[in-house]
Design a protein around this motif. Structure first.
Motif, mmCIF file in Angstrom:
data_model
loop_
_atom_site.group_PDB
_atom_site.id
_atom_site.type_symbol
_atom_site.label_atom_id
_atom_site.label_comp_id
_atom_site.label_asym_id
_atom_site.label_seq_id
_atom_site.Cartn_x
_atom_site.Cartn_y
_atom_site.Cartn_z
ATOM 1 N N LEU A 34 59.879 42.265 50.729
ATOM 2 C CA LEU A 34 61.191 42.276 51.379
ATOM 3 C C LEU A 34 62.186 43.094 50.565
ATOM 4 C CD1 LEU A 34 61.461 38.553 52.585
ATOM 5 C CD2 LEU A 34 61.276 40.589 54.033
ATOM 6 N N GLU A 35 62.110 42.995 49.240
ATOM 7 C CA GLU A 35 63.027 43.761 48.370
ATOM 8 C C GLU A 35 62.896 45.260 48.631
ATOM 9 O OE1 GLU A 35 61.412 41.043 47.155
ATOM 10 O OE2 GLU A 35 63.292 39.911 47.009
ATOM 11 N N LEU A 45 62.461 46.836 51.218
ATOM 12 C CA LEU A 45 63.159 47.312 52.419
ATOM 13 C C LEU A 45 64.507 47.923 52.075
ATOM 14 C CD1 LEU A 45 62.574 44.214 54.723
ATOM 15 C CD2 LEU A 45 61.718 46.523 55.175
ATOM 16 N N PHE A 46 64.995 47.573 50.892
ATOM 17 C CA PHE A 46 66.347 48.003 50.521
ATOM 18 C C PHE A 46 66.340 49.137 49.507
ATOM 19 C CE2 PHE A 46 66.495 43.747 52.186
ATOM 20 C CZ PHE A 46 67.573 43.791 53.058
ATOM 21 N N VAL A 67 66.586 52.188 49.857
ATOM 22 C CA VAL A 67 67.568 53.263 50.092
ATOM 23 C C VAL A 67 68.918 52.958 49.448
ATOM 24 C CG1 VAL A 67 66.611 54.138 52.255
ATOM 25 C CG2 VAL A 67 68.222 52.222 52.308
ATOM 26 N N ILE A 68 69.142 51.701 49.118
ATOM 27 C CA ILE A 68 70.454 51.356 48.559
ATOM 28 C C ILE A 68 70.466 51.680 47.067
ATOM 29 C CG2 ILE A 68 72.094 49.477 48.150
ATOM 30 C CD1 ILE A 68 71.030 48.156 50.660
ATOM 31 N N PRO A 69 71.393 52.545 46.648
ATOM 32 C CA PRO A 69 71.416 52.933 45.232
ATOM 33 C C PRO A 69 71.547 51.708 44.322
ATOM 34 C CG PRO A 69 72.983 54.248 46.525
ATOM 35 C CD PRO A 69 72.461 53.191 47.422
ATOM 36 N N ASP A 96 73.198 51.178 41.691
ATOM 37 C CA ASP A 96 74.536 50.797 41.217
ATOM 38 C C ASP A 96 75.399 50.158 42.305
ATOM 39 O OD1 ASP A 96 74.990 53.000 42.744
ATOM 40 O OD2 ASP A 96 75.864 54.229 41.152
ATOM 41 N N SER A 97 74.873 50.061 43.529
ATOM 42 C CA SER A 97 75.615 49.372 44.586
ATOM 43 C C SER A 97 75.100 47.947 44.773
ATOM 44 C CB SER A 97 75.454 50.106 45.919
ATOM 45 O OG SER A 97 75.861 51.442 45.803
ATOM 46 N N ARG A 98 74.029 47.626 44.050
ATOM 47 C CA ARG A 98 73.394 46.319 44.273
ATOM 48 C C ARG A 98 74.108 45.221 43.496
ATOM 49 N NH1 ARG A 98 67.553 47.094 45.096
ATOM 50 N NH2 ARG A 98 67.378 49.229 45.871
ATOM 51 N N ARG A 99 73.914 44.055 44.007
ATOM 52 C CA ARG A 99 74.384 42.850 43.342
ATOM 53 C C ARG A 99 73.384 42.502 42.241
ATOM 54 N NH1 ARG A 99 77.204 38.497 44.623
ATOM 55 N NH2 ARG A 99 78.131 39.250 46.545
ATOM 56 N N THR A 100 73.888 42.050 41.098
ATOM 57 C CA THR A 100 72.946 41.702 40.029
ATOM 58 C C THR A 100 72.586 40.221 40.056
ATOM 59 O OG1 THR A 100 74.906 41.857 38.648
ATOM 60 C CG2 THR A 100 73.231 43.561 38.376
ATOM 61 N N ASN A 154 73.070 36.059 41.677
ATOM 62 C CA ASN A 154 73.124 35.417 42.986
ATOM 63 C C ASN A 154 74.573 35.201 43.419
ATOM 64 O OD1 ASN A 154 70.361 35.200 43.287
ATOM 65 N ND2 ASN A 154 70.306 33.307 42.072
ATOM 66 N N MET A 155 74.766 35.047 44.714
ATOM 67 C CA MET A 155 76.108 34.728 45.198
ATOM 68 C C MET A 155 76.449 33.313 44.740
ATOM 69 S SD MET A 155 75.879 36.253 49.096
ATOM 70 C CE MET A 155 74.330 35.466 49.540
#
Lengths: 485, 444, 134
Positions: free
Chosen positions: B23-24, B26-27, B29-31, B33-37, B39-40
């Motif tokens: 599942l990871e 799938l993402f 394409v997302i750079p 440095d835009s990702r969350r490190t 958990n919310m």
């Protein structure tokens, strides 16, 4: 394929309300007249409205019959792109129906509404955690209302710096609400084209951005279902010229727990509680469109704001730079309850999983249909994928025909003819709550339709066959509008 | 999680079709440095049963139980809501459907909204009502913007007896437009003094609320005469449409636009929202109207059907030149109010309005008899202003704390020149005993 | 949608790149929209025409045409004063679809500069432009 979901049942006819009833009936249980009748001057009175009088049974049958003419998420898959028609959990409805919430009066002292205020306060906290931004107001009552709030914030921010900017950059993939909201604040939208990959290029923004421009409105993931990979750099360009970045969060359902909006440089963003946070759409509202901001914009948020003071939740007006009020009271509290319940049911891991599965479902549909439908941007998508009718046009079959035919198979059609940048767009957003069997069934239906487009195109042009009505004459409706009976 | 149907086997086969391993992936394409490190930061997930206990606890912390006797309206009214209204408006087919863009599959919502438009226009005495707006305040703001568009003038005269919170909302909306707001003062009888509008330059519209914030009826006909002479529009706003069951409606008095809050028509107060923004005008202005419209038409076989129409006014087609940025209506609230209006019927609405009037009049006389001053003399519907002796605030607070009685809304925060004045509201939900008890308690 | 060879494009009129047509007779010019424009718009439901007596510059917006799902702005093919509008369009906007060059004419102008008329495209140039769009 398996037996089609679409079937015929007994569809009952139902007249218009005022074609029913008899004078003297009533569907209302009257309280006692326990006070004397007061004097009333006829100078002020009118005849009262010309409504039909109906019994309770007539009212119940009327609306029950009407309801059966609707397709809804609880009936089946409703893959409207850009609308996030996920399942609306029933427990959330039950919570919103609690008498303590339903009967709370908005103008009582705060100490008598602690439960409601706590809910608003915590919901705003949750939304900061989910977006990565610093402060939230849940007062806006719809996505477009949140956008208006965002534009007013941008306007107030620039005004506080003594500058009056006149333009705003709006990509060609934007929802129509973006330019319309900007226009309400006197900003002239400057359209910017997306590149051949379907996203914004750094160069085009560098060219469009200047010191007359208040900022940019970006939907991310965009309406093609693609992640704006260059947004961080774009934000830097906009910020360097003193502008702000407005993120339209309509498509947040793709990136919860994955992307940190703050990190990409977004300054203001609205969310749609009725999309991402599973509150029902209600046939077109009520929704809720919280606006989320970075620290430097917090002083401008709408008032009153719920703050915590000495262990009590209070409504504070003490924000002199605020843009003011956007709603008579505090927004659509009834909708907030459902979103709050959803977040508390899902937790951080559940929300992230929801986004992952939403993206998986969309990519799965995309992969399984791209050999029969033209896919203008053949790249990994986020929560939705966009096809066109280019292949079927050879048989003079348009997107509309295929959409109508899908109804006969028991599915709601996807969003069609949007985004405008793709001619004949078919925009599919399955959402995470659809299971694999239902997706497969949907895929088979669309494949069958593409075959019908070749073998029996007339069938598609006549569709749908199984709905209560056939295709409706929209031209006549617009030429001679009849808007009341 | 019970809303997420994917089994491990589903995941495996679907990931394979997509061509990624996890599942990871799938993402990808997302750079980075835009990702969350991390958990919310959210509280742990609750089961259905835990959630309900917790939410019930929250809901108990509001003054909403039957023990409370609230004599407060001010734009949010307590009325009896028939069980059928809540039952029918919670049907899944209405609740979980989208805007009826595909009419063949949405005839239920479409006919219901067409009927709502009809009932709303009949109630208000106007030619055309839209499918609804967010609430009364935003409907008024949109009405003022519409008047600016139609007349291409700049000044708006707004009564100081329009709900004070509505007036704040219109200031927010009109802020960036450059339009000028002129506030009309009040007369001694509790209505708006609009005698000077003739001298005001370049008026696009006059906006009045009737019944106004003090519950008094405004003389809309006179105002209409004055503003029409200047080629401006009369905007008639309201917060309590039940009044039109008994009193003259805005249309019969010459209003060009009628708009306001429809919450009192079967919608719970719900801490102020969602409500129902009602919006109606003359047919000649329909192309300048904001919001959705449902129209009657026929299908290919000549059968009656309904569609969204005149949508070229709206943002999804006209974009920055649209009549409004509104993209939705409060559809379910409009449906709810239509079910309520259908349940009452014409006769019922009249009787109910009369009952509200009688009860308010009864309380007025009883308070007068007890020696309190009824401040304004103009005819009123179910709200009125009482002047209590100075220092009444302590009594008011004590009644709320000890007796669970809200003896009206203090007007001082909204009208500083009216200290010790309270706005009281009486509806059919209050019995004679409740009213007598209130009179007793405010004297104690 | 019509193919290029299905379009009706009269020889004796001029065209603009916004798909209006203009036809001179004496010292006035009649204006309407081309067959291509009406075909692209689909069923036209409402037309907003300029006021008689109003003057416009060339390319200035002077009206709108609405179909069910699109709205299109009308621009002045050449500057001048509007001296007449087609009164039938208000009640029968479908004339624009049925007879765009005849009963579907929109308004008549007294041109400010006749040279502007002569610079408009003829049929051949317009057809070339349409080929570029397809």
């Amino acid at each position: 394929m398996k037996q089609s979901l679409g079937n015929t049942g007994l569809v009952l006819q139902e007249r218009l309300l005022w074609e029913k009833g008899r004078k003297g009936r009533s569907g209302f249980s009257f309280p006692k007249q326990d006070v004397p009748s007061a004097v009333l001057s006829s100078e002020w009175t009118g005849p009262g409205p010309d409504f039909p009088d109906l019994s309770e049974v007539e009212v119940v049958r009327h609306y029950t019959r009407l309801s059966t003419w609707n397709f809804s998420v609880d009936n089946g898959m409703y893959p409207l792109g850009s609308c996030t028609m996920k399942y609306n959990p029933k427990i959330n409805e039950k919570e919103a129906g609690l008498s303590g919430f339903q009967n709370a009066h908005p103008l009582l002292p705060s100490r008598l509404n602690q439960g409601a205020l706590q809910l608003i306060y915590e919901l705003e906290q949750f939304l900061t955690a989910i977006t990565g931004l610093d402060a939230v107001s849940v007062q806006p009552t719809a996505g477009a209302h949140g956008e208006l709030a965002g534009m007013l914030l941008m306007y107030a921010y620039h005004k506080s710096l003594g500058s009056r900017r006149t333009k705003i950059i709006v990509p060609d993939t934007a929802h129509g609400t973006n330019p319309a909201s900007a226009a309400l604040c006197g900003y002239r939208p400057v359209p910017v084209k997306s590149n051949e990959q379907g996203i914004l290029s750094v160069e085009s923004i560098a060219q469009a951005m200047d010191e007359e421009t208040a900022g940019i409105m970006v939907t991310n993931p965009n309406t093609l279902g693609l992640f704006e990979e260059n947004l961080k750099q774009i934000s830097e360009i906009v910020h360097a010229k003193g502008g702000l970045v407005y993120g339209d969060g309509a498509n947040m359902n793709a990136i919860m727990g994955i992307v940190d909006t703050g990190k990409i440089g977004v300054d203001i963003m609205h969310l749609n509680l009725h999309k991402t946070f599973a509150t029902p759409h209600g046939g077109g509202g009520p929704g809720s469109g919280p606006v989320c901001v970075r620290k430097q914009l917090e002083p401008f948020l709408p008032v009153p704001r719920v703050i915590k003071k000495d262990g009590q939740y209070v409504l504070s007006e003490d924000f002199p730079q605020s843009i003011g009020k956007l709603h008579a009271f505090y927004g659509n509290f009834g909708v907030m309850i459902k979103a709050y319940s959803y977040i508390r049911s899902m937790g951080a891991a559940g929300l992230k999983k929801a986004s992952q599965l939403a993206v998986l479902n969309a990519n799965y549909v995309k992969e399984r249909l791209k050999d029969v439908f033209h896919l203008p941007y053949d790249r990994p998508c986020m929560h939705e994928c966009v096809f066109t009718d280019k292949v079927q046009q050879a048989n003079k079959i348009a997107t509309l025909d295929m959409a109508k035919r899908l109804m006969d198979y028991g599915f709601h059609p996807p969003t069609i003819y949007f985004p405008l940048v793709v001619s004949g767009a078919i925009m599919i957003e399955p959402t995470e709550t659809e299971c694999k069997e239902d997706l497969d069934h949907f895929i088979e239906a669309l494949r069958a339709i593409s075959k019908e487009a070749e073998e029996n195109p007339d069938l598609l042009r006549q569709a749908p066959f199984s709905c209560k009505v056939k295709r409706l004459d929209e031209t006549a409706a617009a030429r001679q509008p009849c808007l009341a009976g | 999680m019970r809303y997420l149907p994917h089994t491990p086997e589903d995941l495996e086969s679907m990931l394979k079709v997509v061509g990624v391993k996890s599942l990871e992936d799938l993402f990808d394409v997302i750079p980075r440095d835009s990702r969350r490190t991390g958990n919310m930061d959210l509280p742990a997930a609750m089961s259905e049963w835990e959630l309900h206990d917790f939410m019930s606890g929250l809901a108990d912390k509001t003054a909403a139980g039957p023990a409370y006797k609230l004599f407060i309206g001010a734009g949010s009214y307590e009325h009896h809501i028939p069980a059928t209204v809540a039952h029918l408006s919670s049907r899944s087919e209405f609740v979980t459907s989208y805007t009826p863009y595909q009419p063949e599959m949405s005839q239920g919502t479409l006919q219901a909204i067409y009927e709502y438009q009809t009932l709303a226009s009949r109630l208000l005495g106007m030619e055309v009502a839209n499918a609804s707006m967010y609430d009364g305040a935003t409907a008024l703001a949109e009405a003022l913007l519409m008047a600016l568009r139609i007349t291409r003038k700049k000044y708006l005269a707004v009564s100081s007896l329009i709900h004070p919170l509505y007036r704040r909302v219109i200031r927010t909306y009109l802020g960036p437009t450059g339009a000028e707001l002129i506030e009309l003062p009040r007369s001694a009888d509790g209505t708006t003094d609009f005698s000077r509008i003739e001298e005001m330059p370049d008026l696009a519209a006059v906006a009045l609320q009737s019944p106004n914030f003090f519950g008094c009826l405004e003389n809309l006909s006179t105002a209409a005469g004055l503003i029409h002479k200047q080629n401006g529009l009369l905007i008639a706003c309201f917060t309590e449409p039940l009044a039109f069951g008994l009193f003259k409606n805005p249309g019969s008095q010459g209003a060009d636009i009628a708009c306001g809050e429809g919450q009192s028509l079967g919608i719970p107060r719900s801490f102020g929202g969602p409500g129902l923004g009602m919006f109606a005008s003359s047919m000649k202005y329909v192309r300048n109207m904001p919001g959705r419209l449902v129209g009657l038409t026929k299908d290919q076989e000549g059968k009656r059907g309904f569609v969204l129409t005149l949508s070229t006014r709206e943002q999804h087609i006209r974009r920055e030149k649209a009549t409004s940025n509104i993209c939705t209506n409060n559809s379910l609230c409009a449906l709810t109010s239509a079910i309520y209006m259908a349940s009452l019927g014409g006769s019922g609405l009249r009787d109910l309005a009369r009952l509200n009037y009688d009860k308010a009049q009864y309380l007025q006389s009883a308070l007068k008899k007890a020696g309190f001053k009824i401040t304004f003399t103009a005819p009123a519907f179910n709200e009125f202003v009482v002047q209590f002796p100075s220092g009444f605030k302590t009594v008011h607070d004590r009644l709320l704390e000890k007796k669970k009685i809200a003896a009206g809304l203090s007007l001082a925060p909204f009208y500083p020149d009216l200290p010790d004045h309270y706005l009281l509201c009486v509806t059919e939900t209050k019995s004679k005993e409740d009213l007598d008890a209130l009179v007793r308690e405010v004297q104690s | 949608m019509k193919e290029l060879n299905e379009l009706h494009l009269p020889d004796d009129i001029r065209y603009t790149d916004d798909h209006e047509w203009a036809k001179k007779s004496g010292d006035t010019v009649k204006i309407g929209i081309s067959d291509y424009a009406q075909d692209q718009l689909g069923d036209i439901v409402y037309v907003e025409l300029p006021q008689v007596g109003a003057s416009f510059d060339q390319k200035q917006q002077c009206g709108t045409i609405e179909s069910v799902k699109a709205v299109s702005e009308m621009y002045m093919p050449l500057g001048g004063e509007v001296i007449a509008v087609n009164p039938e369009l208000e009640g029968a906007p479908e004339l624009l679809n049925k007879d765009p060059y005849g009963k579907g004419w929109m308004f008549e102008v007294k041109p400010a500069k006749v040279a502007e008329y002569d610079q408009l495209m003829d049929k051949k140039a317009y057809l070339e432009m349409l080929k570029g769009l397809k």
